[in-house]
Design a protein around this motif. Structure first.
Motif, short mmCIF file in Angstrom:
data_model
loop_
_atom_site.label_atom_id
_atom_site.label_comp_id
_atom_site.label_asym_id
_atom_site.label_seq_id
_atom_site.Cartn_x
_atom_site.Cartn_y
_atom_site.Cartn_z
N VAL A 536 0.84 -1.20 0.00
CA VAL A 536 0.00 0.00 0.00
C VAL A 536 0.88 1.25 0.00
N LYS A 537 0.30 2.34 -0.55
CA LYS A 537 0.92 3.66 -0.55
C LYS A 537 -0.19 4.69 -0.37
N ASN A 538 0.11 5.70 0.43
CA ASN A 538 -0.87 6.78 0.58
C ASN A 538 -0.97 7.62 -0.68
N THR A 539 0.16 7.99 -1.26
CA THR A 539 0.22 8.67 -2.55
C THR A 539 1.20 7.93 -3.44
N HIS A 540 1.23 8.27 -4.71
CA HIS A 540 2.02 7.50 -5.66
C HIS A 540 3.53 7.61 -5.41
N ASP A 541 3.99 8.71 -4.76
CA ASP A 541 5.42 8.87 -4.53
C ASP A 541 5.83 8.51 -3.11
N ASP A 542 4.90 7.98 -2.31
CA ASP A 542 5.25 7.53 -0.96
C ASP A 542 5.94 6.15 -1.03
N PRO A 543 6.76 5.83 -0.03
CA PRO A 543 7.36 4.48 -0.01
C PRO A 543 6.28 3.42 0.21
N GLU A 544 6.47 2.29 -0.43
CA GLU A 544 5.49 1.20 -0.35
C GLU A 544 5.74 0.37 0.91
N ARG A 545 4.66 0.03 1.59
CA ARG A 545 4.77 -0.83 2.77
C ARG A 545 3.87 -2.05 2.59
N THR A 546 4.26 -3.16 3.19
CA THR A 546 3.57 -4.43 3.02
C THR A 546 2.73 -4.74 4.26
N ILE A 547 1.50 -5.19 4.01
CA ILE A 547 0.56 -5.55 5.08
C ILE A 547 0.03 -6.95 4.80
N SER A 548 0.01 -7.77 5.83
CA SER A 548 -0.52 -9.13 5.71
C SER A 548 -2.00 -9.10 6.06
N LEU A 549 -2.82 -9.68 5.18
CA LEU A 549 -4.26 -9.68 5.38
C LEU A 549 -4.78 -10.96 6.02
N LEU A 550 -4.09 -12.07 5.86
CA LEU A 550 -4.58 -13.36 6.32
C LEU A 550 -4.20 -13.60 7.78
N LYS A 551 -5.14 -14.25 8.49
CA LYS A 551 -4.81 -14.68 9.84
C LYS A 551 -3.83 -15.84 9.80
N SER A 552 -4.04 -16.73 8.83
CA SER A 552 -3.14 -17.87 8.65
C SER A 552 -2.54 -17.78 7.26
N SER A 553 -1.23 -17.62 7.21
CA SER A 553 -0.58 -17.45 5.92
C SER A 553 -0.65 -18.70 5.05
#
Length: 604
Positions: A536-553
């Motif tokens: 995800v990024k807040n704006t197009h030039d922000d650094p990208e950060r990763t978020i896990s959505l699953l409870k069980s990978s």
């Protein structure tokens, strides 16, 4: 000096060609041949007018009549140039030298020398007016086109340049105090540098302020009609806001702060302007990213579909070709039916049957599938209905791409929510795509391709008599080439596009607070190399950060696994009786049993 040695023998009634405007060309020619010109230039001291017949005069005059004023002037000037004598001095006898008072000219036609009267009659002009004026013009200006003296001359009552400058200056100062600056595209306008005055004022109100100001300062003012004309010509960037303009609240707030910062310090003014500029820059860059995604999709389309895109209902298998296709989706304002351009008055106070519209547009073709959701097939607002229609579109109307990029607006209840993100992750987990992107346009600046297609349909809808749901389908298909209709359900409640309970399906498998603060996020990306995660990024030039959505990978959906189907509740008994008693009379007779049938349930 005289024009030639026979000019004094012209008959008075030939000095102008329009002695009798009621005479036809044939009658004038016959009369001229009969009366002659009165000169003795022809052989045997005969009048030169006897050298030509009446039929010849008629033909030459008809040809001259077809010429414009400028063309006829150039014909005569060419003849004058070949024979005129413009020497300033003239010699009488051996010693006497005088200044020339008139220019000597000999007229030639068809190899014969003719007098001025015959030459003028041949061309349909007056010898004392047209010929003399052209001779004088040639002597002063040479072989140039003659212009009327009043050309480019302003009327006596016209505003001067200083008056016009004062008018424009007043409009600019008035807009500086009262206008709102808006960035990007404004609905209904093509320019992006507009200054919008409040919709509560009109041009007459502005003119009254202008008139008062001019009277106070002693400046000449323009009347209302002239004021409006010069406003449109000299200050087209200053317009009055239309009540329907979709305004950005951030832009309005920044404009208000700028207006209130007039009497503040330079530091506060600078900070306020920088804040507005940052917002404008963000909007411009996000719009550029949207256009770039559309252009990239068009390049992919040309590469893999050189013979043309498949038809809307081709059901292309997923991952049929490697490439990225861009889609935009949005929900439109619902329409009502029955609808008639000559709408009877009483129905304005009633609520006809409703039909919601959801559109998914592929700008590269261009093509938009418009999902028509009848009131009986609607399962309510929220993410389930949007995800279900998007799922149906990708299964039946997409182009079979491996990578997909979506654009939508910032409506968190429908388009921008946790369940939609989980669905896009689900497509990666099931192998339907290798990469999925979704971007959201800034709030207040969400006008894009679906709105264009919705507008084409609404324009057709307002002009078409709509009696049932099939008429809406026809109106969508006939509104424009890009528009295609897809029914979600029939009027009797039969389901065509199934609705799934995606929210319950993902509730137990995903982290509820994973996307906390989703309203600030505008760019999401899912990759097959990172299953169960989103960048995800807040704006197009922000650094990208990763978020896990699953409870069980380790969780993976089973092949063909789908959530439970939501069965539409249909129309309530109260609504059925309302349509039957209140709306049925406005429906065409052949569609009454489809739109407003008699209810089979007791009246509540």
């Amino acid at each position: 000096m005289r024009e030639n040695n026979t000019s004094t023998r012209r008959q008075p009634h030939h000095d102008h060609d329009d002695d009798d405007p009621q005479q036809s060309n044939e009658e004038k020619c016959a009369k001229f041949v009969n009366d002659t010109c009165g000169c003795k230039l022809a052989v045997g001291d005969r009048p030169c007018s006897t050298l030509f017949t009446a039929e010849y005069y008629r033909d030459i005059r008809a040809q001259a009549a077809l010429l414009s004023h400028e063309q006829l002037d150039m014909v005569i000037l060419g003849s004058i140039m070949s024979t005129i004598s413009t020497d300033e001095d003239i010699v009488h006898g051996r010693h006497k030298i005088e200044k020339r008072s008139r220019y000597r000219t000999e007229h030639m036609h068809n190899g014969h020398q003719v007098c001025a009267a015959t030459f003028a009659f041949l061309l349909g002009v007056g010898p004392k007016y047209k010929l003399q004026a052209l001779k004088k013009h040639y002597a002063e200006n040479g072989l140039t086109v003659r212009e009327h003296k009043n050309k480019r001359r302003l009327p006596p009552k016209a505003l001067t340049y200083q008056d016009q400058t004062a008018l424009v200056q007043f409009l600019q100062n008035y807009a500086e105090d009262n206008a709102i600056l808006l960035p990007g595209r404004i609905p209904g306008y093509k320019r992006d540098d507009l200054k919008l005055l409040p919709s509560s004022c009109n041009k007459k109100c502005v003119w009254e302020c202008y008139k008062t100001s001019c009277i106070t300062t002693g400046i000449r003012y323009a009347e209302l009609t002239t004021f409006r004309k010069y406003w449109c010509q000299l200050a087209p960037h200053i317009v009055i806001t239309k009540p329907r303009s979709d305004l950005c609240w951030t832009c309005q707030t920044n404009s208000t702060l700028i207006m209130k910062a007039i009497n503040r310090s330079d530091e506060e003014k600078s900070q306020t302007i920088k804040q507005a500029e940052r917002h404008l820059k963000l909007v411009k860059e996000e719009r550029a990213k949207y256009r770039g995604a559309c252009e990239k999709s068009a390049t992919t389309l040309e590469k893999y579909f050189s013979a043309g895109p498949p038809p809307p209902d081709a059901c292309v298998p997923p991952k049929s070709h490697k490439g990225t296709i861009h889609y935009s989706f949005d929900m439109a304002q619902q329409v009502h039916y029955p609808c008639d351009p000559f709408q009877p008055g009483p129905i304005y106070f009633l609520t006809p049957r409703k039909c919601a519209i959801f559109g998914v547009c592929c700008e590269a073709i261009p093509r938009q599938i418009n999902y028509l959701i009848d009131e009986a097939s609607n399962v309510g607002k929220g993410g389930n209905i949007i995800i279900s229609m998007l799922h149906h579109f990708l299964a039946h109307h997409s182009l079979g791409e491996t990578s997909v990029h979506f654009h939508a607006d910032n409506c968190t209840g429908q388009n921008k929510n946790r369940y939609l993100m989980c669905y896009l992750m689900w497509r990666i987990l099931t192998g339907l795509h290798t990469e999925v992107k979704i971007s959201f346009l800034p709030v207040g600046h969400t006008k894009f391709s679906p709105d264009w297609c919705f507008g084409l349909f609404k324009r057709r809808y307002r002009k078409t008599k709509i009696g049932c749901l099939d008429d809406i389908v026809a109106a969508v298909n006939q509104s424009a080439a890009p528009n295609f209709a897809q029914l979600v359900g029939s009027q009797d409640g039969t389901t065509i596009v199934p609705m799934y309970n995606w929210s319950d399906y993902f509730e137990e498998k995903t982290v509820k607070t994973a996307l906390k603060g989703i309203t600030q996020m505008h760019h999401f990306r899912f990759l097959s190399s990172r299953p169960g995660k989103v960048m995800v990024k807040n704006t197009h030039d922000d650094p990208e950060r990763t978020i896990s959505l699953l409870k069980s990978s380790s969780w993976r959906p089973e092949p063909g696994e789908l959530p439970n189907v939501i069965v539409p509740a249909g129309l309530s008994a109260e609504r059925q009786w309302y349509l039957y008693e209140k709306i049925r009379e406005f429906v065409p007779e052949e569609a009454q049993d489809l739109v407003c049938p008699k209810p089979t349930v007791p009246k509540p």
